[in-house]
Scaffold this active site. Structure first.
Site, PDB file in Angstrom:
ATOM      1  CE  LYS A 132      16.490  48.881 -13.835  1.00  0.00           C
ATOM      2  NZ  LYS A 132      15.439  48.076 -13.359  1.00  0.00           N
ATOM      3  NE  ARG A 183       2.324  56.897  -6.359  1.00  0.00           N
ATOM      4  CZ  ARG A 183       3.003  56.854  -7.485  1.00  0.00           C
ATOM      5  NH1 ARG A 183       3.122  57.919  -8.221  1.00  0.00           N
ATOM      6  NH2 ARG A 183       3.571  55.735  -7.890  1.00  0.00           N
ATOM      7  CB  SER A 222       8.265  61.359 -12.034  1.00  0.00           C
ATOM      8  OG  SER A 222       8.542  61.723 -10.713  1.00  0.00           O
TER       9      SER A 222
END
Ligand code: PNS
Length: 166
Positions: free
Chosen positions: A44, A95, A133
């Site tokens: 994947k 985060r 990202s």
């Protein structure tokens, strides 16, 4: 017994961001060495950057830190890789709360697979709470400015990827 002062920091790093870099620096305050490990999953893989490109970019970023930072890639289970290289600690960044469920599942799964390997969570610096990202790629792809979010070498490569792609 394996050394406890080596930590593995695994991820996709597609590409490395200032948030990841912040986390590596925090990890180095606690551990002697950190191994940044890019997970390869050919089944994947929708990555923008090849594994070699990602390895190169991360190595460029940490070239000044000598032997304390190693950059590597691995296939297969993270816990098997950690065991192979003699690391007992996996480091992951947290985060917002939204990260927690996914991270908790992975940490528990990894603990079930190899109880002797611990996952450490570090809070990302306040300025990096919103960086990912995925968002960086999306914003660059749409012509936005991410110069505060990624190092210069990554910015250059990101721009050339999207220029080539048109
Ligand atoms: O940066 P990412 O994409 O959130 O990192 C996820 C990563 C690479 C840490 C995770 O997918 C992983 O550990 N992959 C290796 C294969 C594996 O061990 N899978 C089971 C995880 S519980």
């Amino acid at each position: 017994m394996a050394s406890t002062n080596v930590a593995v920091y695994p991820g996709s790093f597609d590409p490395i961001t200032n948030g990841h870099i912040d986390l590596v620096k925090r990890t180095l305050r606690v551990f002697d060495r950190v191994i940044i490990a890019i997970a390869i999953n050919p089944e994947k893989d929708h990555s923008l950057f090849s594994v070699d490109e990602r390895l190169t970019m991360i190595r460029e970023v940490f070239s000044g830190l000598g032997k304390r930072v190693k950059v590597d890639s691995f296939e297969g289970l993270l816990v098997d890789y950690a065991e192979r290289i003699g690391a007992q600690v996996i480091v992951r960044g947290l985060r917002a709360i939204s990260d927690f469920e996914y991270e908790f599942q992975m940490a528990m799964m990894n603990r079930g697979l190899k109880p002797n390997i611990e996952t450490f969570f570090m809070m990302t610096g306040e300025s990096y709470f919103y960086i990912s990202s995925r968002l960086v790629k999306e914003v660059v792809g749409l012509g936005g400015d991410v110069s505060d979010l990624v190092p210069k070498n990554v910015l250059k490569r990101l721009k050339s990827k999207f220029t080539v792609r048109g």
